[in-house]
Motif scaffolding. Structure first.
Motif, PDB file in Angstrom:
ATOM      1  N   ALA A  16      -4.793  -4.576 -11.604  1.00  0.00           N
ATOM      2  CA  ALA A  16      -4.047  -5.314 -10.586  1.00  0.00           C
ATOM      3  C   ALA A  16      -2.907  -6.112 -11.214  1.00  0.00           C
ATOM      4  CB  ALA A  16      -4.995  -6.255  -9.834  1.00  0.00           C
ATOM      5  N   ALA A  17      -1.752  -6.088 -10.546  1.00  0.00           N
ATOM      6  CA  ALA A  17      -0.572  -6.886 -10.904  1.00  0.00           C
ATOM      7  C   ALA A  17       0.001  -6.537 -12.272  1.00  0.00           C
ATOM      8  CB  ALA A  17      -0.867  -8.382 -10.805  1.00  0.00           C
ATOM      9  N   VAL A  18      -0.249  -5.325 -12.746  1.00  0.00           N
ATOM     10  CA  VAL A  18       0.298  -4.904 -14.038  1.00  0.00           C
ATOM     11  C   VAL A  18       1.754  -4.464 -13.904  1.00  0.00           C
ATOM     12  CG1 VAL A  18      -0.375  -2.462 -14.003  1.00  0.00           C
ATOM     13  CG2 VAL A  18      -0.353  -3.712 -16.178  1.00  0.00           C
ATOM     14  N   GLY A  19       2.182  -4.185 -12.663  1.00  0.00           N
ATOM     15  CA  GLY A  19       3.563  -3.771 -12.435  1.00  0.00           C
ATOM     16  C   GLY A  19       3.720  -2.342 -11.980  1.00  0.00           C
ATOM     17  N   LYS A  20       2.664  -1.762 -11.425  1.00  0.00           N
ATOM     18  CA  LYS A  20       2.701  -0.352 -11.033  1.00  0.00           C
ATOM     19  C   LYS A  20       3.790  -0.061 -10.003  1.00  0.00           C
ATOM     20  CE  LYS A  20      -1.654  -0.486  -9.845  1.00  0.00           C
ATOM     21  NZ  LYS A  20      -2.011  -1.845 -10.330  1.00  0.00           N
ATOM     22  N   GLN A 119      -3.912 -10.402 -19.220  1.00  0.00           N
ATOM     23  CA  GLN A 119      -4.315 -10.965 -17.936  1.00  0.00           C
ATOM     24  C   GLN A 119      -3.436 -12.156 -17.545  1.00  0.00           C
ATOM     25  OE1 GLN A 119      -8.008 -13.419 -17.093  1.00  0.00           O
ATOM     26  NE2 GLN A 119      -8.637 -11.433 -16.232  1.00  0.00           N
ATOM     27  N   SER A 120      -3.069 -12.996 -18.500  1.00  0.00           N
ATOM     28  CA  SER A 120      -2.252 -14.173 -18.173  1.00  0.00           C
ATOM     29  C   SER A 120      -0.909 -13.761 -17.577  1.00  0.00           C
ATOM     30  CB  SER A 120      -2.039 -15.051 -19.411  1.00  0.00           C
ATOM     31  OG  SER A 120      -1.380 -14.310 -20.430  1.00  0.00           O
ATOM     32  N   VAL A 121      -0.327 -12.701 -18.102  1.00  0.00           N
ATOM     33  CA  VAL A 121       0.947 -12.195 -17.577  1.00  0.00           C
ATOM     34  C   VAL A 121       0.738 -11.590 -16.193  1.00  0.00           C
ATOM     35  CG1 VAL A 121       2.745 -10.438 -17.933  1.00  0.00           C
ATOM     36  CG2 VAL A 121       1.962 -11.850 -19.848  1.00  0.00           C
ATOM     37  N   ARG A 122      -0.352 -10.891 -16.005  1.00  0.00           N
ATOM     38  CA  ARG A 122      -0.640 -10.292 -14.697  1.00  0.00           C
ATOM     39  C   ARG A 122      -0.885 -11.357 -13.638  1.00  0.00           C
ATOM     40  NH1 ARG A 122      -4.952  -7.354 -14.296  1.00  0.00           N
ATOM     41  NH2 ARG A 122      -5.930  -7.866 -16.268  1.00  0.00           N
ATOM     42  N   ASN A 126       1.212 -11.692 -10.301  1.00  0.00           N
ATOM     43  CA  ASN A 126       0.494 -11.640  -9.034  1.00  0.00           C
ATOM     44  C   ASN A 126       1.187 -12.461  -7.952  1.00  0.00           C
ATOM     45  OD1 ASN A 126      -1.780 -10.554  -7.645  1.00  0.00           O
ATOM     46  ND2 ASN A 126      -2.781 -12.546  -7.730  1.00  0.00           N
ATOM     47  N   ALA A 127       1.978 -13.450  -8.353  1.00  0.00           N
ATOM     48  CA  ALA A 127       2.697 -14.299  -7.402  1.00  0.00           C
ATOM     49  C   ALA A 127       4.163 -13.895  -7.270  1.00  0.00           C
ATOM     50  CB  ALA A 127       2.600 -15.767  -7.839  1.00  0.00           C
ATOM     51  N   GLY A 128       4.519 -12.737  -7.801  1.00  0.00           N
ATOM     52  CA  GLY A 128       5.905 -12.284  -7.766  1.00  0.00           C
ATOM     53  C   GLY A 128       6.395 -12.023  -6.355  1.00  0.00           C
ATOM     54  N   GLU A 129       7.673 -12.288  -6.148  1.00  0.00           N
ATOM     55  CA  GLU A 129       8.272 -12.187  -4.815  1.00  0.00           C
ATOM     56  C   GLU A 129       8.163 -10.782  -4.222  1.00  0.00           C
ATOM     57  OE1 GLU A 129      12.651 -12.808  -2.760  1.00  0.00           O
ATOM     58  OE2 GLU A 129      12.217 -13.845  -4.650  1.00  0.00           O
ATOM     59  N   SER A 130       8.498  -9.757  -5.004  1.00  0.00           N
ATOM     60  CA  SER A 130       8.457  -8.395  -4.452  1.00  0.00           C
ATOM     61  C   SER A 130       7.015  -7.965  -4.162  1.00  0.00           C
ATOM     62  CB  SER A 130       9.140  -7.397  -5.388  1.00  0.00           C
ATOM     63  OG  SER A 130       8.426  -7.272  -6.600  1.00  0.00           O
ATOM     64  N   ARG A 131       6.084  -8.390  -5.013  1.00  0.00           N
ATOM     65  CA  ARG A 131       4.672  -8.059  -4.790  1.00  0.00           C
ATOM     66  C   ARG A 131       4.183  -8.656  -3.467  1.00  0.00           C
ATOM     67  NH1 ARG A 131       0.054  -6.386  -7.245  1.00  0.00           N
ATOM     68  NH2 ARG A 131      -1.866  -7.560  -6.927  1.00  0.00           N
ATOM     69  N   LEU A 132       4.478  -9.926  -3.259  1.00  0.00           N
ATOM     70  CA  LEU A 132       3.998 -10.587  -2.048  1.00  0.00           C
ATOM     71  C   LEU A 132       4.719 -10.087  -0.802  1.00  0.00           C
ATOM     72  CD1 LEU A 132       3.467 -14.215  -3.378  1.00  0.00           C
ATOM     73  CD2 LEU A 132       1.832 -12.322  -3.247  1.00  0.00           C
ATOM     74  N   ALA A 133       5.976  -9.646  -0.959  1.00  0.00           N
ATOM     75  CA  ALA A 133       6.711  -9.101   0.181  1.00  0.00           C
ATOM     76  C   ALA A 133       6.103  -7.786   0.654  1.00  0.00           C
ATOM     77  CB  ALA A 133       8.184  -8.902  -0.189  1.00  0.00           C
ATOM     78  N   GLU A 134       5.660  -6.949  -0.276  1.00  0.00           N
ATOM     79  CA  GLU A 134       5.107  -5.627   0.053  1.00  0.00           C
ATOM     80  C   GLU A 134       3.606  -5.658   0.340  1.00  0.00           C
ATOM     81  OE1 GLU A 134       6.426  -2.345   0.137  1.00  0.00           O
ATOM     82  OE2 GLU A 134       8.387  -3.295   0.184  1.00  0.00           O
ATOM     83  N   ASN A 147      -9.740 -12.374  -7.300  1.00  0.00           N
ATOM     84  CA  ASN A 147     -10.024 -10.940  -7.185  1.00  0.00           C
ATOM     85  C   ASN A 147      -9.565 -10.204  -8.443  1.00  0.00           C
ATOM     86  OD1 ASN A 147     -10.817  -8.557  -5.520  1.00  0.00           O
ATOM     87  ND2 ASN A 147      -8.638  -8.088  -5.699  1.00  0.00           N
ATOM     88  N   LEU A 148      -8.384 -10.541  -8.933  1.00  0.00           N
ATOM     89  CA  LEU A 148      -7.854  -9.914 -10.148  1.00  0.00           C
ATOM     90  C   LEU A 148      -8.793 -10.161 -11.330  1.00  0.00           C
ATOM     91  CD1 LEU A 148      -4.156 -10.116 -11.356  1.00  0.00           C
ATOM     92  CD2 LEU A 148      -6.033 -10.479 -12.932  1.00  0.00           C
TER      93      LEU A 148
END
Length: 194
Positions: A16-20, A119-122, A126-134, A147-148
């Motif tokens: 999760a939140a690795v940047g896929k 994990q710290s970077v992920r 996890n709070a990134g703008e594009s992630r939360l928008a999608e 969850n992560l």
């Protein structure tokens, strides 16, 4: 026999939140492939059914299989599909094979770009703008972060020797300190994507 090259299927896998999704989008921009990130089926279904419900699980996988089958039969150059894969769960491996089957049936390339990051970077991503928008379901950051971390503790989300049988179809990149465009550049070059 048709002289049309079948579409390539590129799985972008990792925790999760690795940047896929972001890396997948960068690959799509470089290649003309279409991006099908996993939350395109998750988010609409969550409006109707809880994630663990049989209805959600059945529809989510059915929609994905139908979309992937249509893409495999199309004249698209390729499809990027993002997925979290628990390598210790045989059901996940079987699901990946079901998703890949229509591409394999056409003789298409099925490739795996695997991402890993600290994990710290992920947790930051996890709070990134594009992630939360999608991904509306990730906007409750307290839940999403827990969850992560929970998934990291209970699942094996990066491979070990799982691709030893087909190393030419797999590329692992630690993108802890890499920009998405650089990861995409490496993947496109490695796999010879156009």
């Amino acid at each position: 026999m048709s002289d049309i090259t079948p579409p390539t299927l590129l799985f972008v896998i990792g925790p999760a939140a690795v940047g896929k999704m972001t890396v997948g989008g960068a690959v799509a921009e470089r290649t003309g492939f279409k991006l099908f990130h996993n939350h395109l089926t998750i988010e609409p279904l969550l409006r109707l059914f809880p994630y663990e419900s049989p209805q959600f699980q059945r529809l989510n996988h059915d929609f994905r299989e139908q979309i992937l089958a249509e893409a495999a039969a199309s004249d698209l150059p390729g499809l990027v599909f993002t997925l979290v894969w628990d390598f210790d769960d045989p059901a996940d491996a079987a699901l990946v094979e079901r998703y890949a089957a229509p591409f394999r049936a056409r003789g298409a390339r099925v490739l795996f770009l695997e991402l890993s990051a600290d994990q710290s970077v992920r947790l930051e991503r996890n709070a990134g703008e594009s992630r939360l928008a999608e991904k509306a379901s990730k906007r409750d950051l307290e839940w999403s972060n827990a969850n992560l971390v929970g998934m990291d503790g209970t699942m094996r989300l990066n491979s070990v020797d799982d691709f030893a049988h087909a190393p030419e179809a797999h590329l692992l990149i630690d993108n802890t300190h890499l920009e998405p465009d650089e990861v995409a550049r490496r993947a496109v070059e490695h796999f010879g994507l156009r």
